[in-house]
Design a protein around this motif. Structure first.
Motif, PDB file in Angstrom:
ATOM      1  N   ARG A   1      -3.135  -4.777  -2.065  1.00 47.76           N
ATOM      2  CA  ARG A   1      -4.189  -4.419  -1.366  1.00 47.76           C
ATOM      3  C   ARG A   1      -5.357  -3.537  -2.229  1.00 47.76           C
ATOM      4  N   TYR A   2      -6.418  -3.853  -1.644  1.00 46.22           N
ATOM      5  CA  TYR A   2      -7.488  -3.045  -2.317  1.00 46.22           C
ATOM      6  C   TYR A   2      -7.473  -1.434  -1.329  1.00 46.22           C
ATOM      7  N   THR A   3      -8.535  -0.541  -1.889  1.00 43.85           N
ATOM      8  CA  THR A   3      -8.423   0.628  -1.458  1.00 43.85           C
ATOM      9  C   THR A   3      -8.571   0.765  -0.169  1.00 43.85           C
TER      10      THR A   3
ATOM     11  N   CYS B   1      -6.500  -7.767  -2.140  1.00 38.35           N
ATOM     12  CA  CYS B   1      -7.063  -7.681  -3.324  1.00 38.35           C
ATOM     13  C   CYS B   1      -7.474  -8.996  -3.683  1.00 38.35           C
TER      14      CYS B   1
ATOM     15  N   THR C   1      -1.407  -0.524  -4.083  1.00 36.29           N
ATOM     16  CA  THR C   1      -3.000  -0.839  -3.996  1.00 36.29           C
ATOM     17  C   THR C   1      -3.239  -0.812  -5.274  1.00 36.29           C
ATOM     18  N   HIS C   2      -4.388  -1.533  -5.484  1.00 40.12           N
ATOM     19  CA  HIS C   2      -5.070  -1.505  -6.558  1.00 40.12           C
ATOM     20  C   HIS C   2      -6.275  -1.182  -6.636  1.00 40.12           C
ATOM     21  N   ASP C   3      -6.632   0.063  -7.394  1.00 48.22           N
ATOM     22  CA  ASP C   3      -7.754   0.697  -7.356  1.00 48.22           C
ATOM     23  C   ASP C   3      -8.877   0.275  -8.210  1.00 48.22           C
TER      24      ASP C   3
ATOM     25  N   ASP D   1     -14.633  -2.782  -7.692  1.00 44.25           N
ATOM     26  CA  ASP D   1     -15.162  -3.737  -6.702  1.00 44.25           C
ATOM     27  C   ASP D   1     -13.875  -4.725  -6.360  1.00 44.25           C
ATOM     28  N   ASN D   2     -14.008  -5.236  -4.979  1.00 44.38           N
ATOM     29  CA  ASN D   2     -13.030  -6.084  -4.849  1.00 44.38           C
ATOM     30  C   ASN D   2     -13.377  -7.347  -5.058  1.00 44.38           C
TER      31      ASN D   2
END
Length: 300
Positions: free
Chosen positions: A129-131, A136, A213-215, A218-219
């Motif tokens: 997931r994105y932040t 993501c 979560t991939h920080d 930009d997504n």
């Protein structure tokens, strides 16, 4: 006997996120037996941060003399984990925060998939997931034609052909048989090449209730239309590496599709002519560039 799991994190100048990544790994519901941190010769305060973990017997820090890119870092960490006797190697970037049950669910999902499929599964990966909680875009794996086979059997797992190196669990046997990521790739497409290579006898799986979560800043997914002067070095590696893979290990028609789609993206993104010529040069380099994987030595 309980299997031994070694987590591998590769880092380079990301001290602001690294501590949270390591803490999330060390707080797993199914604890890791070892956490190997590959410091790719960071020039920020990474060494001071890592000194905080020096008294934790689970943590081993390996500082490389030079930045070897993600490919070199993962190869070094996976080889170290293998030589330390790990049954499973769990790899991720230094901006990947793991959910508390990410590893426990990966192991359980991997075992269930093997039981249902009746064959060894070469790797399993998490849902990234994105932040903000959305998917993501950069880390969606490639799905197999029968991607829903395990879902139809009541499992929360998708059959996949490849994935990025953001929370991937690799059994020891895959490393022993197929070797390590290609160090020569340095960055970009090393993860695709590796997961495709170790899928020679059957695809991997994505365990949907293993969450990380991939920080990222930009997504966004990979798109050659985003090429500019400041990020050109990374796109050049990507062009060379994917060209090499498509030419030498895929088929020429897929290589041609890659070339055409790359130019369509650059045209749509209004990428400057000089940068387009730079990409062309790297694509041609890929035809001659064909490194061989390094294999781990037999230690057990």
């Amino acid at each position: 006997m309980t299997d031994k799991v070694a987590a591998v994190v590769v880092t380079y100048n990301r001290v602001d996120k690294l501590g949270r990544v390591l803490d999330s790994i060390l707080a797993q519901s199914r604890g890791v037996d070892q956490l190997i941190v590959i410091d790719n010769a960071s020039t920020d305060s990474t060494q001071q941060l890592l000194a905080v973990y020096q008294d934790d017997p689970r943590v081993e820090v390996v500082r490389l003399e030079n930045n070897t890119g993600g490919a070199g870092g993962f190869a070094a960490g996976m080889e170290r984990a293998y030589e330390r006797g790990a049954d499973w190697v769990w790899i991720m970037d230094d901006d990947c925060y793991t959910g508390e049950t990410a590893l426990e669910n990966l192991l359980a999902g991997h075992a269930s998939a093997e039981n249902e499929l009746g064959r060894p599964v070469p790797y399993s990966c998490s849902l990234v997931r994105y932040t903000d909680g959305s998917i993501c875009e950069m880390n969606n794996p490639g799905t197999a034609w029968d991607w829903g086979r395990l879902i139809a059997k009541g499992q929360n797992t998708v059959v996949i052909t490849n994935c990025s190196f953001v929370s991937v669990l690799i059994p020891r046997r895959s490393i022993a048989k197929y070797g390590l990521p290609l160090v020569e790739y340095f960055i970009w497409f090393d993860d695709m090449e590796y997961t495709l290579r170790i899928s020679a006898e059957g695809p991997g799986v994505q365990v949907l209730d293993s969450i990380v979560t991939h920080d990222m800043p930009d997504n966004r997914g990979v798109n050659f239309g985003d090429l500019n002067r400041s990020n050109a070095w990374k796109f050049y590696y990507g062009a060379r590496n994917e060209s090499s893979y498509r030419w030498h290990h895929d088929n020429k028609l897929d290589w041609l599709r890659f070339v055409v789609s790359t130019y369509v993206w650059m045209r749509r993104g209004r990428v400057g002519r000089r940068l387009q010529l730079g990409v062309s040069k790297r694509i041609l380099e890929g035809i001659k560039f064909n490194p061989a994987p390094k294999h781990v030595r037999s230690v057990l």
